[in-house]
Design a protein around this motif. Structure first.
Motif, short mmCIF file in Angstrom:
data_model
loop_
_atom_site.label_atom_id
_atom_site.label_comp_id
_atom_site.label_asym_id
_atom_site.label_seq_id
_atom_site.Cartn_x
_atom_site.Cartn_y
_atom_site.Cartn_z
N ALA A 1 0.83 -1.21 0.00
CA ALA A 1 0.00 0.00 0.00
C ALA A 1 0.86 1.25 0.00
O ALA A 1 0.59 2.21 -0.73
CB ALA A 1 -0.93 -0.01 1.20
N THR A 2 1.92 1.25 0.81
CA THR A 2 2.80 2.42 0.89
C THR A 2 3.56 2.64 -0.40
O THR A 2 3.60 3.76 -0.94
CB THR A 2 3.79 2.26 2.06
N ALA A 3 4.17 1.58 -0.93
CA ALA A 3 4.96 1.71 -2.16
C ALA A 3 4.09 2.18 -3.32
O ALA A 3 4.49 3.07 -4.09
CB ALA A 3 5.62 0.37 -2.50
N GLN A 4 2.90 1.62 -3.44
CA GLN A 4 2.00 1.99 -4.54
C GLN A 4 1.50 3.43 -4.37
O GLN A 4 1.44 4.19 -5.34
CB GLN A 4 0.82 1.01 -4.58
N THR A 5 1.15 3.81 -3.15
CA THR A 5 0.65 5.17 -2.90
C THR A 5 1.73 6.21 -3.15
O THR A 5 1.48 7.23 -3.81
CB THR A 5 0.13 5.30 -1.45
N VAL A 6 2.92 5.97 -2.63
CA VAL A 6 4.02 6.92 -2.82
C VAL A 6 4.42 7.00 -4.29
O VAL A 6 4.75 8.08 -4.80
CB VAL A 6 5.23 6.54 -1.94
N LEU A 7 4.38 5.87 -4.99
CA LEU A 7 4.68 5.86 -6.42
C LEU A 7 3.74 6.81 -7.17
O LEU A 7 4.17 7.57 -8.04
CB LEU A 7 4.52 4.43 -6.97
N ILE A 8 2.46 6.78 -6.81
CA ILE A 8 1.49 7.69 -7.43
C ILE A 8 1.79 9.13 -7.04
O ILE A 8 1.83 10.03 -7.89
CB ILE A 8 0.05 7.31 -6.99
N GLN A 9 2.03 9.37 -5.75
CA GLN A 9 2.27 10.73 -5.27
C GLN A 9 3.51 11.35 -5.88
O GLN A 9 3.57 12.57 -6.10
CB GLN A 9 2.38 10.72 -3.74
N GLU A 10 4.52 10.51 -6.20
CA GLU A 10 5.76 11.02 -6.80
C GLU A 10 5.62 11.30 -8.29
O GLU A 10 6.41 12.07 -8.85
CB GLU A 10 6.89 10.00 -6.59
N ASN A 11 4.64 10.69 -8.94
CA ASN A 11 4.55 10.77 -10.40
C ASN A 11 3.33 11.53 -10.91
O ASN A 11 3.07 11.54 -12.11
CB ASN A 11 4.54 9.35 -11.00
N VAL A 12 2.58 12.15 -10.01
CA VAL A 12 1.38 12.90 -10.41
C VAL A 12 1.56 14.35 -9.99
O VAL A 12 1.98 14.63 -8.87
CB VAL A 12 0.11 12.31 -9.75
N GLU A 13 1.23 15.28 -10.89
CA GLU A 13 1.32 16.69 -10.54
C GLU A 13 0.26 17.04 -9.50
O GLU A 13 -0.83 16.47 -9.50
CB GLU A 13 1.19 17.56 -11.78
N ASN A 14 0.58 17.97 -8.63
CA ASN A 14 -0.26 18.28 -7.48
C ASN A 14 -1.68 18.67 -7.87
O ASN A 14 -2.64 18.34 -7.18
CB ASN A 14 0.38 19.41 -6.66
N ALA A 15 -1.82 19.38 -8.97
CA ALA A 15 -3.14 19.87 -9.38
C ALA A 15 -4.06 18.75 -9.85
O ALA A 15 -5.27 18.96 -9.99
CB ALA A 15 -2.99 20.92 -10.47
N MET A 16 -3.49 17.55 -10.11
CA MET A 16 -4.29 16.41 -10.58
C MET A 16 -4.43 15.33 -9.51
O MET A 16 -5.13 14.33 -9.72
CB MET A 16 -3.65 15.78 -11.83
#
Length: 404
Positions: free
Chosen positions: A329-344
Motif C-alpha cells: 500500500a505504501t509503495a504503490q501510494t508513494v509511487l502515485i504521489q511522486e509521479n502525479v502533478e499536485n493539481a491532478m
C-alpha cells in the motif's frame, strides 16, 4: 542559519504529526462505529439481508461520490474539504445518536445515516491522500506513509475491542457519540495546521470537464494506466483471502470464537510489523519491484492458506501475509504521489478509490456463491497463483516500459 534550518525542520514534522494524529483519530472513531453497527444489526436481526444492505450503503455511495470528491480536492483547499467532510459525518452520526436516545431505533435510519457517512468518506479520502505530497517532502513520503500504516494497524487492532465494549457495556448510543467526539477532535487538531490551496495553472472548468480531464490524464499516463489495472486485478484476487478466510477457519478448523479472533489478530499484528519495517526502511528505491514482490508474496501465502492443514501453521502464514499489506500500500501510494502533478492528485486518487472500492464488491458476487460449490481452499489456491502471476506481469511490463 543552522538554527533556522532546525526550526523549519521542527515545524515541518510538527505539521506532519498533527495531520497524522488528526486522520487517525477520525479513522478510529469511524472504525469503532462501523464495528458497532455491524454487530448491532447482526444481534438485532440475525439477517444476512440487513448486513448486505448495510455493506452496500457503506460502500457504494463512497465509490460514486469519489469522482466529484477528486475534482473538489483539486479545486478547493484540501484541509477545509477534509474538515467539512468530517463535520458532515459527525453531524449525521449525532442525529442518529439523538434518534436512538429518543427511542427511534430503526434499521432503516441506520442505513440512511450509513449512506450519508459513506458520502462524507468519498469526499474526505481523495483529499486526504492528495494532501500528503503538499506537506511531506518527497524523500520523506515513504517513511511517513509507513508510520501512518503502523498507526492504522494499531487502531484496527483496538477498534473491534473498543466497539465490542461500547456496544456490550454502554450501548450503541455511546458508540455513536465516540465517533462524534473523535471527529470533533480530528477537526480541532487539523485546524492548527496551515495548508494553502493548490496553485493551478489551468482555469477552473465545469465539473464534468475536469472529471474527463482526470480520466484522460490517467489513461494517457504510461505508469498510471498500469497502476490502475494492477489495483483492479489485485484487489479482485485479494478478495477471497479478505472475505472468505473466516469461513475457511470455521469449516476447516472449528467454529470456536478464539480461532476467529486469532485469525484477525495475527493479520493485524503482521500489518503492524510491516508498517514498522517501512518506517525504519525510510524508502524503497524501486517501488514497482517492491509492489511486484508483495503481490507475489500475497500469492504464495494465500495459496498456502488454502492448503494449510494445521491451525498454528495457518496463523503463521496469515501473519506473514499481513506483513506485505502496508508495504504494498505504501509503495504503490508513494509511487502515485511522486509521479502525479499536485493539481491532478485528487482526481487520480478518486479514480484509484473507485477501482479499489468496486473491485471487491464485484469479486464477492462471484467468489461468494462459488464458495458454496467448491472448497474455499481451492479458491485461495487458484487466486493466489493468479495474484503471483499479476506481480510478475507488473514488474516485467513496467521494466520493459523503462519505469521504476
Amino acid at each position: 542559519m543552522n538554527l533556522n534550518i532546525v526550526q523549519d525542520h521542527s515545524q515541518l514534522w510538527k505539521k506532519i504529526a498533527l495531520f497524522l494524529i488528526s486522520q487517525n483519530i477520525s479513522l478510529f472513531g469511524s472504525s469503532v462505529v462501523s464495528f458497532s453497527i455491524i454487530w448491532y444489526i447482526t444481534l438485532q436481526t440475525s439477517s444476512g439481508k440487513w448486513v448486505m444492505l448495510f455493506t452496500i450503503c457503506s460502500l457504494l455511495p463512497q465509490v460514486l461520490i469519489s469522482l466529484w470528491g477528486g475534482v473538489w480536492a483539486d479545486r478547493y483547499n484540501r484541509k477545509y474539504l477534509i474538515m467539512l467532510a468530517d463535520g458532515f459525518i459527525a453531524l449525521a452520526t449525532l442525529g442518529l445518536a439523538i434518534a436512538f436516545w429518543a427511542g427511534y431505533q430503526r434499521m432503516e435510519l441506520i442505513l440512511a445515516v450509513s449512506l450519508i457517512r459513506s458520502i462524507g468518506a468519498g469526499i474526505q479520502t481523495p483529499a486526504a491522500s492528495a494532501l500528503y505530497p503538499q506537506i511531506v517532502p518527497m524523500d520523506k513520503l515513504t517513511k511517513v506513509q509507513g508510520i501512518n500504516q503502523t498507526l492504522n494497524s494499531v487502531l484496527m487492532l483496538l477498534s473491534p475491542a473498543v466497539g465490542g465494549i461500547m456496544l456490550g457495556s454502554l450501548g450503541i448510543f455511546w458508540a455513536f457519540m465516540l465517533d462524534v467526539i473523535s471527529a470533533s477532535l480530528a477537526i480541532a487538531v487539523l485546524s492548527f495546521i496551515r495548508i494553502e490551496k493548490v496553485v493551478r495553472s489551468a482555469e477552473i472548468a465545469p465539473v464534468f470537464t475536469e472529471l474527463r480531464q482526470g480520466i484522460d490524464y490517467v489513461l494517457n499516463h504510461k505508469l498510471l494506466k498500469r497502476v490502475l489495472l494492477c489495483f483492479g486485478v489485485s484487489f479482485f484476487l485479494i478478495t477471497p483471502a479478505a472475505v472468505l478466510t473466516p469461513l475457511l477457519v470455521e469449516r476447516s478448523f472449528g467454529n470456536d470464537v478464539w480461532r476467529l479472533t486469532a485469525h484477525e489478530i495475527v493479520w493485524t499484528v503482521g500489518s503492524m510489523i510491516g508498517g514498522v519495517f517501512i518506517s525504519l526502511q525510510g524508502d524503497f528505491k524501486d517501488k514497482i519491484r517492491t509492489v511486484a514482490i508483495c503481490l507475489v508474496g500475497f500469492g504464495v501465502t494465500f495459496a498456502l492458506l488454502g492448503i494449510a492443514a494445521n491451525f498454528s501453521i495457518y496463523l503463521l502464514i496469515m501473519g506473514i501475509a499481513g506483513f506485505f499489506m502496508p508495504i504494498m500500500a505504501t509503495a504503490q501510494t508513494v509511487l502515485i504521489q511522486e509521479n502525479v502533478e499536485n493539481a491532478m492528485m485528487g482526481r487520480v486518487f478518486s479514480l484509484i478509490q473507485i477501482v479499489t472500492g468496486s473491485s471487491m464488491p464485484i469479486a464477492i458476487l462471484f467468489f461468494g456463491p462459488l464458495a458454496d460449490i467448491v472448497s474455499i481452499g481451492s479458491i485461495l489456491l487458484v487466486s493466489g497463483v493468479l495474484l503471483a502471476v499479476v506481480g510478475v506481469w507488473y514488474q516485467m511490463t513496467n521494466k520493459r516500459a523503462g519505469l521504476n
